[in-house]
Write a protein that holds these residues in place. Structure first.
Motif, PDB file in Angstrom:
ATOM      1  N   HIS A 178     109.490  34.193 -29.227  1.00 17.73           N
ATOM      2  CA  HIS A 178     108.749  33.129 -28.890  1.00 17.73           C
ATOM      3  C   HIS A 178     108.835  32.917 -26.983  1.00 17.73           C
ATOM      4  O   HIS A 178     108.173  32.278 -26.561  1.00 17.73           O
ATOM      5  N   GLY A 179     109.467  34.020 -26.542  1.00 16.99           N
ATOM      6  CA  GLY A 179     109.608  33.880 -25.069  1.00 16.99           C
ATOM      7  C   GLY A 179     110.810  33.192 -24.693  1.00 16.99           C
ATOM      8  O   GLY A 179     111.249  33.054 -23.313  1.00 16.99           O
ATOM      9  N   HIS A 180     111.462  32.598 -25.497  1.00 13.27           N
ATOM     10  CA  HIS A 180     112.705  31.621 -25.013  1.00 13.27           C
ATOM     11  C   HIS A 180     113.930  32.542 -24.393  1.00 13.27           C
ATOM     12  O   HIS A 180     114.241  33.666 -25.319  1.00 13.27           O
ATOM     13  N   PRO A 181     114.429  32.437 -23.482  1.00 15.74           N
ATOM     14  CA  PRO A 181     115.613  33.214 -22.744  1.00 15.74           C
ATOM     15  C   PRO A 181     116.860  33.055 -23.868  1.00 15.74           C
ATOM     16  O   PRO A 181     117.326  31.942 -24.083  1.00 15.74           O
ATOM     17  N   LEU A 182     117.481  34.299 -24.004  1.00 13.64           N
ATOM     18  CA  LEU A 182     118.485  34.407 -24.945  1.00 13.64           C
ATOM     19  C   LEU A 182     120.063  34.491 -23.719  1.00 13.64           C
ATOM     20  O   LEU A 182     120.806  33.968 -23.972  1.00 13.64           O
ATOM     21  N   GLU A 183     119.684  35.405 -22.771  1.00 11.22           N
ATOM     22  CA  GLU A 183     120.711  35.785 -21.897  1.00 11.22           C
ATOM     23  C   GLU A 183     120.093  35.863 -20.436  1.00 11.22           C
ATOM     24  O   GLU A 183     119.161  36.596 -20.591  1.00 11.22           O
ATOM     25  N   THR A 184     120.845  35.755 -19.494  1.00  9.66           N
ATOM     26  CA  THR A 184     120.479  35.953 -18.100  1.00  9.66           C
ATOM     27  C   THR A 184     121.206  36.754 -17.309  1.00  9.66           C
ATOM     28  O   THR A 184     122.646  36.092 -17.343  1.00  9.66           O
ATOM     29  N   LEU A 185     121.068  37.719 -16.775  1.00  9.77           N
ATOM     30  CA  LEU A 185     122.136  38.433 -15.618  1.00  9.77           C
ATOM     31  C   LEU A 185     121.432  38.278 -14.150  1.00  9.77           C
ATOM     32  O   LEU A 185     120.264  38.529 -14.131  1.00  9.77           O
ATOM     33  N   GLN A 186     122.256  38.266 -13.181  1.00  8.50           N
ATOM     34  CA  GLN A 186     121.639  38.239 -11.937  1.00  8.50           C
ATOM     35  C   GLN A 186     122.517  38.950 -10.858  1.00  8.50           C
ATOM     36  O   GLN A 186     123.841  39.115 -11.114  1.00  8.50           O
ATOM     37  N   THR A 187     122.149  39.729  -9.979  1.00  5.35           N
ATOM     38  CA  THR A 187     122.864  40.178  -8.814  1.00  5.35           C
ATOM     39  C   THR A 187     121.928  39.879  -7.505  1.00  5.35           C
ATOM     40  O   THR A 187     120.878  39.701  -7.387  1.00  5.35           O
ATOM     41  N   THR A 188     122.980  39.956  -6.319  1.00  5.73           N
ATOM     42  CA  THR A 188     122.081  39.474  -5.079  1.00  5.73           C
ATOM     43  C   THR A 188     122.423  40.647  -4.144  1.00  5.73           C
ATOM     44  O   THR A 188     123.241  41.329  -4.435  1.00  5.73           O
ATOM     45  N   TYR A 189     121.717  40.799  -3.001  1.00  2.86           N
ATOM     46  CA  TYR A 189     121.830  41.658  -2.124  1.00  2.86           C
ATOM     47  C   TYR A 189     121.288  41.319  -0.926  1.00  2.86           C
ATOM     48  O   TYR A 189     120.462  40.456  -0.584  1.00  2.86           O
ATOM     49  N   ALA A 190     121.599  42.251   0.273  1.00  2.00           N
ATOM     50  CA  ALA A 190     120.902  41.690   1.689  1.00  2.00           C
ATOM     51  C   ALA A 190     119.395  42.065   1.661  1.00  2.00           C
ATOM     52  O   ALA A 190     118.484  41.351   2.107  1.00  2.00           O
ATOM     53  N   TYR A 191     119.033  43.277   0.909  1.00  2.00           N
ATOM     54  CA  TYR A 191     117.703  43.635   0.757  1.00  2.00           C
ATOM     55  C   TYR A 191     117.473  44.547  -0.698  1.00  2.00           C
ATOM     56  O   TYR A 191     118.590  45.091  -0.979  1.00  2.00           O
ATOM     57  N   PRO A 192     116.479  44.612  -1.075  1.00  2.00           N
ATOM     58  CA  PRO A 192     116.524  45.341  -2.342  1.00  2.00           C
ATOM     59  C   PRO A 192     116.546  46.840  -2.269  1.00  2.00           C
ATOM     60  O   PRO A 192     115.383  47.590  -1.574  1.00  2.00           O
TER      61      PRO A 192
END
Length: 393
Positions: free
Chosen positions: A112-126
């Protein structure tokens, strides 16, 4: 649209193909159920123009493949009880990777497109290597949390900014690291590293896809979409379809010229973007990434947020008027990577500012809040593989 009397369709290469018919008709059935919710086979046949036998065969095959599931039988009518069919949310999974200028997000969604899990990372630039290392480790982590996922994944959708490598000064990144994105074929790299097919889209178009399919797209046939990210951007839906344009960057909005207050103009992205709020935080001695660390509550920074909202809404109103003068849309929906209360405030202030402009000769669209929210880009990316494989365009 589809004639039940004709057992064949013409594929894009001009060949008559019976298997192509089955695939196309299966997409018709799946698309009806996605848009309208569960319904019996007879109703699908009546509304699609396919024969009852064709729909029955397709439904049986899709149920066998785990893509459909039966609802509760509807009794009380003459004859056998009617059994509605629906998309099986557990039948397919997909991954969406949003590559931002300050962070990357990976989301796992169901059919359905419903999110099951989400992960994230941050950085100064990609950095290319770091972003793909995040993708690979993220897939492994999601597989541990959802052991069934590897067998159900239909691909990896990627949302990335237009010409990511050009924003060197604003993200304070070395040119060599950013230029690697220009020369990279992201889809091929995903295939090589994960074995999964990659589907790449402009991040704002991906966000618009999410709003169109999961948000308020059912309410409006034609709407413009504005997403407030590190840089402002947007998308466009006309006649119920997302318009990506010849090069994939239609309705980008960021380069739109707006008054600079000095008799000249500046691009909208330089007057109405979240990076400007981050700069204000830094100038005030605050940590700029504090906004990303507290995605649901920015009340601690209200002294800086309030003036940013005033300036941003004024320029969004000018942009909205420009949109309305070129394309007749029912609504302009505003979304962004910010707390829900601020999205509502920004939308209300933009509507008020637009009402104060000279709208002579225009039919002003409604300016309203979008509904998907700050994860629209990654969710939209995750929808790309599912819709490429199972639904009509």
């Amino acid at each position: 649209m589809f004639e039940s009397k004709d057992p064949l369709i013409i594929d894009p290469k001009g060949a008559t193909n019976q298997s192509g018919l089955r695939d196309q008709n299966a997409r018709v059935v799946l698309s009806f159920l996605r848009r309208h919710g569960e319904m019996p086979s007879a109703e699908i046949a009546r509304r699609s123009g396919l024969s009852a036998q064709t729909v029955s065969n397709i439904v049986r095959a899709l149920e066998g493949d785990g893509l459909l599931r039966r609802g509760k039988a509807i009794k009380g009518k003459v004859g056998k009880p009617s059994v509605p069919m629906a998309l099986n949310p557990d039948g397919v999974m997909s991954l969406g990777l949003n590559i931002g200028r300050r962070s990357a997000e990976l989301v796992l969604v169901d059919f359905h497109g419903h999110p099951l899990e989400t992960l994230q990372t941050t950085y100064a630039y990609p950095v290319v290597a770091e972003v793909f290392a995040f993708l690979q480790s993220g897939i492994e982590e999601l597989a541990r949390q959802h052991p069934e996922a590897p067998a159900l994944l239909t691909g990896v959708g990627v949302a990335r900014p237009n010409k990511l490598w050009e924003w060197l000064e604003i993200v304070n990144a070395p040119e060599e690291a950013m230029r690697k994105w220009r020369d990279l074929e992201i889809g091929a790299e995903i295939k090589a590293r994960t074995g999964l097919d990659g589907f790449v889209e402009n991040d704002m178009t991906a966000a618009c896809v999410a709003e169109h399919l999961l948000g308020r797209g059912a309410e409006f046939t034609d709407f413009a979409y504005i997403f407030m990210g590190a840089f402002v951007g947007g998308g466009l839906v006309l006649d119920g379809k997302v318009v990506s344009g010849r090069t994939g960057f239609a309705a980008a909005l960021g380069p739109l010229p707006v008054p600079d207050g000095k008799g000249g103009t500046r691009q909208l992205l330089n007057t109405a973007s979240l990076y400007l709020l981050e700069e204000a935080l830094a100038d005030a001695g605050e940590e700029p990434d504090a906004l990303r660390k507290n995605p649901a509550d920015w009340s601690a920074f209200s002294d800086l947020v309030t003036p940013w909202l005033e300036v941003t809404s004024r320029h969004l109103a000018i942009a909205a008027t420009s949109i309305a003068s070129v394309v007749e849309v029912e609504a302009i929906l505003i979304d962004g990577a910010m707390p829900a209360d601020l999205r509502a405030r920004l939308t209300a202030q933009t509507a008020k500012a637009m009402a104060g402009l000279d709208l002579t000769g225009l039919v002003a669209p409604r300016v309203e809040v979008a509904s998907v929210g700050r994860r629209a880009r990654s969710i939209g990316a995750a929808l790309l593989p599912i819709h490429a494989r199972y639904f009509l365009a």
